[in-house]
Design a protein around this motif. Structure first.
Motif, PDB file in Angstrom:
ATOM      1  N   UNK A  41      12.202  -1.276  10.198  1.00  0.00           N
ATOM      2  CA  UNK A  41      11.190  -0.454  10.801  1.00  0.00           C
ATOM      3  C   UNK A  41      10.165  -0.019   9.836  1.00  0.00           C
ATOM      4  N   UNK A  42      10.552   0.166   8.640  1.00  0.00           N
ATOM      5  CA  UNK A  42       9.388   0.625   7.635  1.00  0.00           C
ATOM      6  C   UNK A  42       8.383  -0.690   7.220  1.00  0.00           C
ATOM      7  N   UNK A  43       9.203  -1.844   7.234  1.00  0.00           N
ATOM      8  CA  UNK A  43       8.416  -2.975   6.872  1.00  0.00           C
ATOM      9  C   UNK A  43       7.333  -3.365   8.276  1.00  0.00           C
ATOM     10  N   UNK A  44       8.043  -3.095   9.443  1.00  0.00           N
ATOM     11  CA  UNK A  44       7.044  -3.359  10.589  1.00  0.00           C
ATOM     12  C   UNK A  44       6.130  -2.435  10.631  1.00  0.00           C
ATOM     13  N   UNK A  45       6.145  -1.006  10.125  1.00  0.00           N
ATOM     14  CA  UNK A  45       5.073  -0.112  10.188  1.00  0.00           C
ATOM     15  C   UNK A  45       3.887  -0.759   9.109  1.00  0.00           C
ATOM     16  N   UNK A  46       4.409  -1.184   7.960  1.00  0.00           N
ATOM     17  CA  UNK A  46       3.594  -1.580   6.983  1.00  0.00           C
ATOM     18  C   UNK A  46       2.655  -2.717   7.500  1.00  0.00           C
ATOM     19  N   UNK A  47       3.518  -3.589   8.114  1.00  0.00           N
ATOM     20  CA  UNK A  47       2.742  -4.747   8.737  1.00  0.00           C
ATOM     21  C   UNK A  47       1.931  -4.409   9.598  1.00  0.00           C
ATOM     22  N   UNK A  48       2.082  -3.521  10.522  1.00  0.00           N
ATOM     23  CA  UNK A  48       1.030  -3.136  11.454  1.00  0.00           C
ATOM     24  C   UNK A  48      -0.096  -2.463  10.786  1.00  0.00           C
ATOM     25  N   UNK A  49      -0.068  -2.148   9.609  1.00  0.00           N
ATOM     26  CA  UNK A  49      -1.072  -1.206   8.977  1.00  0.00           C
ATOM     27  C   UNK A  49      -2.074  -2.341   8.326  1.00  0.00           C
ATOM     28  N   UNK A  50      -1.325  -3.661   7.615  1.00  0.00           N
ATOM     29  CA  UNK A  50      -2.106  -4.631   6.774  1.00  0.00           C
ATOM     30  C   UNK A  50      -2.642  -5.593   7.660  1.00  0.00           C
ATOM     31  N   UNK A  51      -1.946  -5.853   8.892  1.00  0.00           N
ATOM     32  CA  UNK A  51      -2.501  -7.167   9.756  1.00  0.00           C
ATOM     33  C   UNK A  51      -3.392  -6.630  10.763  1.00  0.00           C
ATOM     34  N   UNK A  52      -4.698  -6.963  10.771  1.00  0.00           N
ATOM     35  CA  UNK A  52      -5.449  -6.384  11.868  1.00  0.00           C
ATOM     36  C   UNK A  52      -5.614  -7.117  13.115  1.00  0.00           C
ATOM     37  N   UNK A  53      -4.520  -6.726  13.952  1.00  0.00           N
ATOM     38  CA  UNK A  53      -4.537  -7.273  15.228  1.00  0.00           C
ATOM     39  C   UNK A  53      -4.731  -5.813  16.307  1.00  0.00           C
ATOM     40  N   UNK A  54      -5.775  -6.139  17.099  1.00  0.00           N
ATOM     41  CA  UNK A  54      -6.187  -5.211  18.149  1.00  0.00           C
ATOM     42  C   UNK A  54      -5.349  -5.162  19.361  1.00  0.00           C
ATOM     43  N   UNK A  55      -4.032  -4.404  19.404  1.00  0.00           N
ATOM     44  CA  UNK A  55      -2.958  -4.268  20.461  1.00  0.00           C
ATOM     45  C   UNK A  55      -2.866  -2.967  20.664  1.00  0.00           C
ATOM     46  N   UNK A  56      -2.295  -2.508  21.948  1.00  0.00           N
ATOM     47  CA  UNK A  56      -1.724  -1.145  22.127  1.00  0.00           C
ATOM     48  C   UNK A  56      -0.607  -0.573  21.132  1.00  0.00           C
ATOM     49  N   UNK A  57      -0.037  -1.286  20.982  1.00  0.00           N
ATOM     50  CA  UNK A  57       1.169  -0.767  20.171  1.00  0.00           C
ATOM     51  C   UNK A  57       1.518  -1.681  18.968  1.00  0.00           C
ATOM     52  N   UNK A  58       0.863  -2.033  17.866  1.00  0.00           N
ATOM     53  CA  UNK A  58       1.110  -3.010  16.933  1.00  0.00           C
ATOM     54  C   UNK A  58       2.477  -2.662  16.326  1.00  0.00           C
TER      55      UNK A  58
END
Length: 148
Positions: A41-58
């Motif tokens: 979960x923490x790695x997923x949160x980190x990935x959502x912050x560094x990979x710029x994809x515009x979706x509802x719930x990255x």
């Protein structure tokens, strides 16, 4: 990131207690699985912050993709990860998550009231569609694997 780690650790602790009380799995036996889930979960949160994809719930997307990859047969350690995380019952995991979701809706109760019956109808349709499609997908995959 510290807040996310703290929240996930608290939810993990509550899950371990719920797993122990409801499903008779000792926290000692399931703590490694919970640590693995928290790290994913923490790695997923980190990935959502560094990979710029515009979706509802990255964050949800990245956590799901990461978990799927780590437990799929293409990942060398998938058996070990599955062995430890199998000790955590899904219902024990959903209880604190749903409680947290309920509290977050509660703080926006005025907005929720404005949406009225529309949000209930849309939610029921989304949940029903998600359940049906997931069931159909699971049925197909299980039949292809010869499990059923």
């Amino acid at each position: 990131m510290k807040n996310n780690a703290l929240i996930l650790t608290i939810i993990g602790g509550i899950t371990l207690i719920g797993n122990w009380i409801s499903f008779k799995v000792s926290p000692i036996d399931s703590i490694l699985g919970m640590i693995i889930l928290i790290i994913i979960a923490l790695v997923g949160v980190w990935l959502s912050k560094i990979i710029p994809i515009k979706v509802e719930s990255p964050t949800v997307i990245w956590v799901s993709v990461l978990a799927l990859l780590l437990t799929s047969p293409i990942f060398p350690g998938h058996e070990v990860i599955s062995q430890f995380t199998d000790k955590i019952n899904f219902m024990a995991l959903t209880t604190p998550v749903l409680t947290y979701a309920g509290l977050s809706v509660g703080k926006d109760i005025n907005t929720f009231k404005k949406l009225g019956i529309r949000i209930v109808i849309v939610s029921l349709l989304v949940y029903t569609g998600t359940f049906l499609l997931a069931s159909i997908f699971a049925e197909i995959v299980l039949r292809l694997n010869g499990t059923i």
